[in-house]
Write a protein that holds these residues in place. Sequence first.
Motif, PDB file in Angstrom:
ATOM      1  N   HIS A  97       2.363   0.821 -15.105  1.00 32.55           N
ATOM      2  CA  HIS A  97       2.941  -0.023 -14.055  1.00 32.55           C
ATOM      3  C   HIS A  97       1.878  -0.785 -13.275  1.00 32.55           C
ATOM      4  CE1 HIS A  97       1.765   3.027 -11.156  1.00 32.55           C
ATOM      5  NE2 HIS A  97       1.991   2.141 -10.232  1.00 32.55           N
ATOM      6  N   ILE A  99     -12.806  -5.069  -2.000  1.00 28.89           N
ATOM      7  CA  ILE A  99     -11.899  -5.651  -3.005  1.00 28.89           C
ATOM      8  C   ILE A  99     -10.424  -5.380  -2.685  1.00 28.89           C
ATOM      9  CG2 ILE A  99     -13.601  -5.615  -4.884  1.00 28.89           C
ATOM     10  CD1 ILE A  99     -12.325  -3.159  -5.985  1.00 28.89           C
ATOM     11  N   PHE A 116       8.088   4.668  -5.715  1.00 34.40           N
ATOM     12  CA  PHE A 116       8.556   5.577  -4.648  1.00 34.40           C
ATOM     13  C   PHE A 116       9.688   4.964  -3.833  1.00 34.40           C
ATOM     14  CE2 PHE A 116       3.880   5.591  -4.971  1.00 34.40           C
ATOM     15  CZ  PHE A 116       3.777   6.679  -5.801  1.00 34.40           C
ATOM     16  N   HIS A 161      -1.785   7.721   0.402  1.00 33.25           N
ATOM     17  CA  HIS A 161      -2.404   7.270  -0.847  1.00 33.25           C
ATOM     18  C   HIS A 161      -3.925   7.275  -0.766  1.00 33.25           C
ATOM     19  CE1 HIS A 161       0.901   6.162  -3.439  1.00 33.25           C
ATOM     20  NE2 HIS A 161       1.503   5.541  -2.458  1.00 33.25           N
ATOM     21  N   LYS A 181      -1.263  -2.763  -4.456  1.00 37.28           N
ATOM     22  CA  LYS A 181      -0.982  -4.101  -3.930  1.00 37.28           C
ATOM     23  C   LYS A 181      -2.018  -5.054  -4.500  1.00 37.28           C
ATOM     24  CE  LYS A 181      -1.058  -6.840   0.315  1.00 37.28           C
ATOM     25  NZ  LYS A 181       0.250  -7.394   0.669  1.00 37.28           N
ATOM     26  N   PRO A 228      -6.890  -5.946  -0.614  1.00 40.33           N
ATOM     27  CA  PRO A 228      -6.213  -6.970   0.188  1.00 40.33           C
ATOM     28  C   PRO A 228      -5.561  -6.384   1.434  1.00 40.33           C
ATOM     29  CG  PRO A 228      -4.784  -6.292  -1.601  1.00 40.33           C
ATOM     30  CD  PRO A 228      -6.041  -5.456  -1.727  1.00 40.33           C
ATOM     31  N   PRO A 258       0.818  -1.216   0.000  1.00 39.54           N
ATOM     32  CA  PRO A 258       0.000   0.000   0.000  1.00 39.54           C
ATOM     33  C   PRO A 258       0.855   1.272   0.000  1.00 39.54           C
ATOM     34  CG  PRO A 258      -0.253  -1.223   2.064  1.00 39.54           C
ATOM     35  CD  PRO A 258       0.497  -2.100   1.127  1.00 39.54           C
ATOM     36  N   ALA A 259       2.075   1.180   0.572  1.00 37.95           N
ATOM     37  CA  ALA A 259       2.947   2.366   0.581  1.00 37.95           C
ATOM     38  C   ALA A 259       3.346   2.746  -0.838  1.00 37.95           C
ATOM     39  CB  ALA A 259       4.185   2.099   1.423  1.00 37.95           C
ATOM     40  N   CYS A 260       3.454   1.744  -1.703  1.00 37.64           N
ATOM     41  CA  CYS A 260       3.856   1.992  -3.089  1.00 37.64           C
ATOM     42  C   CYS A 260       2.670   2.386  -3.963  1.00 37.64           C
ATOM     43  CB  CYS A 260       4.533   0.767  -3.669  1.00 37.64           C
ATOM     44  SG  CYS A 260       5.977   0.269  -2.726  1.00 37.64           S
ATOM     45  N   GLY A 261       1.489   2.333  -3.402  1.00 42.26           N
ATOM     46  CA  GLY A 261       0.320   2.787  -4.152  1.00 42.26           C
ATOM     47  C   GLY A 261      -0.494   1.675  -4.776  1.00 42.26           C
ATOM     48  N   PHE A 315       3.201   6.643   3.870  1.00 42.98           N
ATOM     49  CA  PHE A 315       2.766   6.626   2.469  1.00 42.98           C
ATOM     50  C   PHE A 315       1.434   5.912   2.286  1.00 42.98           C
ATOM     51  CE2 PHE A 315       6.088   7.724  -0.860  1.00 42.98           C
ATOM     52  CZ  PHE A 315       6.713   8.646  -0.058  1.00 42.98           C
ATOM     53  N   GLU A 316       1.245   4.790   2.999  1.00 43.48           N
ATOM     54  CA  GLU A 316       0.030   4.004   2.764  1.00 43.48           C
ATOM     55  C   GLU A 316      -1.228   4.791   3.143  1.00 43.48           C
ATOM     56  OE1 GLU A 316       2.816   3.032   4.251  1.00 43.48           O
ATOM     57  OE2 GLU A 316       2.442   1.512   5.775  1.00 43.48           O
ATOM     58  N   THR A 321      -7.395  -6.250  -4.808  1.00 39.74           N
ATOM     59  CA  THR A 321      -6.436  -5.219  -5.224  1.00 39.74           C
ATOM     60  C   THR A 321      -6.658  -3.907  -4.486  1.00 39.74           C
ATOM     61  OG1 THR A 321      -6.032  -6.130  -7.418  1.00 39.74           O
ATOM     62  CG2 THR A 321      -5.737  -3.768  -7.195  1.00 39.74           C
ATOM     63  N   PHE A 322      -5.534  -3.330  -4.049  1.00 44.85           N
ATOM     64  CA  PHE A 322      -5.509  -1.959  -3.524  1.00 44.85           C
ATOM     65  C   PHE A 322      -4.832  -1.126  -4.594  1.00 44.85           C
ATOM     66  CE2 PHE A 322      -2.807   1.383  -1.861  1.00 44.85           C
ATOM     67  CZ  PHE A 322      -3.556   2.035  -0.895  1.00 44.85           C
ATOM     68  N   GLY A 323      -5.487  -0.085  -5.061  1.00 47.02           N
ATOM     69  CA  GLY A 323      -4.836   0.753  -6.063  1.00 47.02           C
ATOM     70  C   GLY A 323      -5.838   1.583  -6.825  1.00 47.02           C
ATOM     71  N   CYS A 324      -5.327   2.216  -7.856  1.00 42.70           N
ATOM     72  CA  CYS A 324      -6.141   3.123  -8.654  1.00 42.70           C
ATOM     73  C   CYS A 324      -7.070   2.331  -9.579  1.00 42.70           C
ATOM     74  CB  CYS A 324      -5.240   4.047  -9.453  1.00 42.70           C
ATOM     75  SG  CYS A 324      -4.203   3.141 -10.598  1.00 42.70           S
ATOM     76  N   GLU A 339      -7.349   3.396  -2.111  1.00 43.31           N
ATOM     77  CA  GLU A 339      -6.531   4.396  -2.789  1.00 43.31           C
ATOM     78  C   GLU A 339      -7.427   5.554  -3.231  1.00 43.31           C
ATOM     79  OE1 GLU A 339      -4.158   6.285  -5.791  1.00 43.31           O
ATOM     80  OE2 GLU A 339      -6.021   5.229  -6.244  1.00 43.31           O
TER      81      GLU A 339
END
Lengths: 172, 393
Positions: A130, B386, A166, B353, A60, B388, A55-58, B349-350, A81-84, B310
């Motif tokens: 990415h 959704i 990052f 985001h 997972k 993780p 999650p720190a990288c944006g 950071f987490e 999924t965690f992300g955009c 996010e």
Amino acid sequence: MADEEQKLTDVESPDQAQSWFYSETVKDHFFNPRNFLKADPKEGEYDGEGQVGSPACGDKMHVWIKVDPKGEKITEFKWRTFGCASAIAATSMLSEMVMEKGGMSLDKAQKLKPQDIIERLSGLPARKIHCSVLGDQALRAAVNDYYERQGKNDKITPKEQFFCPFKDQCNK
Amino acid sequence: MKEVYLDHAATSPLDLQVFEAMKPYLTEDFGNPSSFHTPGKKGKDAMDQARETVAKILEARASEIIFTSGGTESDNLAILGAAWANQDQGKHIITTKFEHHAVLETIQYLEREQGFEVTYLTPDADGLITAEQVMAAMRPNTILVSIMYANNEIGTILPIAEIGKAIVKLRGEKARPVFHTDACQAPEYLDLSVEKLHVDLMTLNGGKIYGPKGVGVLYIRKGTKIKPIMHGGHQQKGLRPGTENVAGFVGMAKALEIAQKNKQKESARLVKLRDQLMAGIQKRVPKTYINGHAIKRLPNNVNLSFLDIEGEALVLYLDAQGIYASTGSACTSASLDPSHVIVATGRPFEEAHGSLRFSLGRSTTEADINYVLEKLPPLVEKLREISPVNLSK
């Protein structure tokens, strides 16, 4: 093979413009994600699992697979999924790609490229490439986990470097 | 579908009164203020009047007001101009880690390319900077201090008057350090008197205050050493050459006038709605943090981090419901980086985001807030389902 996939600059998006808005396919998968894992899995419920990112990288991704040992095919693929939007859509699309036509062979799954997912999504904005790179890495990690559980270590592909945008700042 | 625009810190619509004030100078009264004929004179008169209006609001002189193309240009002129004009006295600059990129990147340019030394002050966990912090960073060769009036992402209001007072006391008869503040988010709610704030340079932007986009102001205190960053004609004392955007200046002045006239009433109205929104979200959505100080923040700013999800994904889910918010500054949304503002306040950071900014404005009603409170929780819930990730608060 792993080396080849590390060259992120080789991965090109059909959407060459720096447009912000996503394709209709991306939007559809983002708003109506398919095949994500609802309840936490029970011990031994899946034959392999893989995780990539943080999650720190944006971003997972965590994926789980069931394998038909006779045909060496993936019969079920679940994910979280965690992300955009593109990360979520890419994993959702990947789940369809893996399960369609009676299931993807383990061999094909190991060779899947980010470009394959991007094409099925009708492109991604260039800076979001990415996100889809993680999908194929997570799938490969799950296949490798399956092979490890089966004791077929010769089939495991080399461990891959995870690309964190990052990494210089967040030390994760 | 109901539409709720909650991104006023990115930009606001043009006020109709402002539009009306601008109209004549876009069409019939189009003259160039530098021309020696009647149309030119009309343009010059309108421009002078706009400058007077702005000066009066700032408790400044008309000769201290420079119109620019917006906040970014004002920040660039203030920082580059003051740094270049004062570098014979020293090359040290003080700023904060959570300035707008128009300030931060400009100062980083001076540091990287031109040998300036920079102290970047770290805000506390609430997103505040103290005057003591600023004064402790002073060196004999400090020539410029640039600290924002109110943060554009988390809305915290910094003690500019207190910092300004301390700087004035420190420098005595000397002309440095020069004190600049980016006040782009301030005019709707805060006092802009440069006498009370003790600032030498102050940036304002039309597009944030229901005025025209592409117009800004830089206040330059008389006696402040500054060099132009653009070269050309003699306009605006040579500090900002180029044919003057008369309609834009008129619009900027009118917008500032309206903002300052209504600031108390509008602040009181929005503080209520802001607090309803913040408290309502925290009550309905678990694992949520408020970013920035609870009270020392702009009346229109709500910024929260939702753990395990996010921000961009949430912005798009909200967009589909007609709710328009942002992850932070619109200027950084093209990048993948988490907010430098949230990270500067010490959040990992987490969490950065997962930040989301709602910025309220003149059109915002209680019904809008209730709509957000109804729609937001299930969207966060869906994205968490959704995800993780399961961070503990």
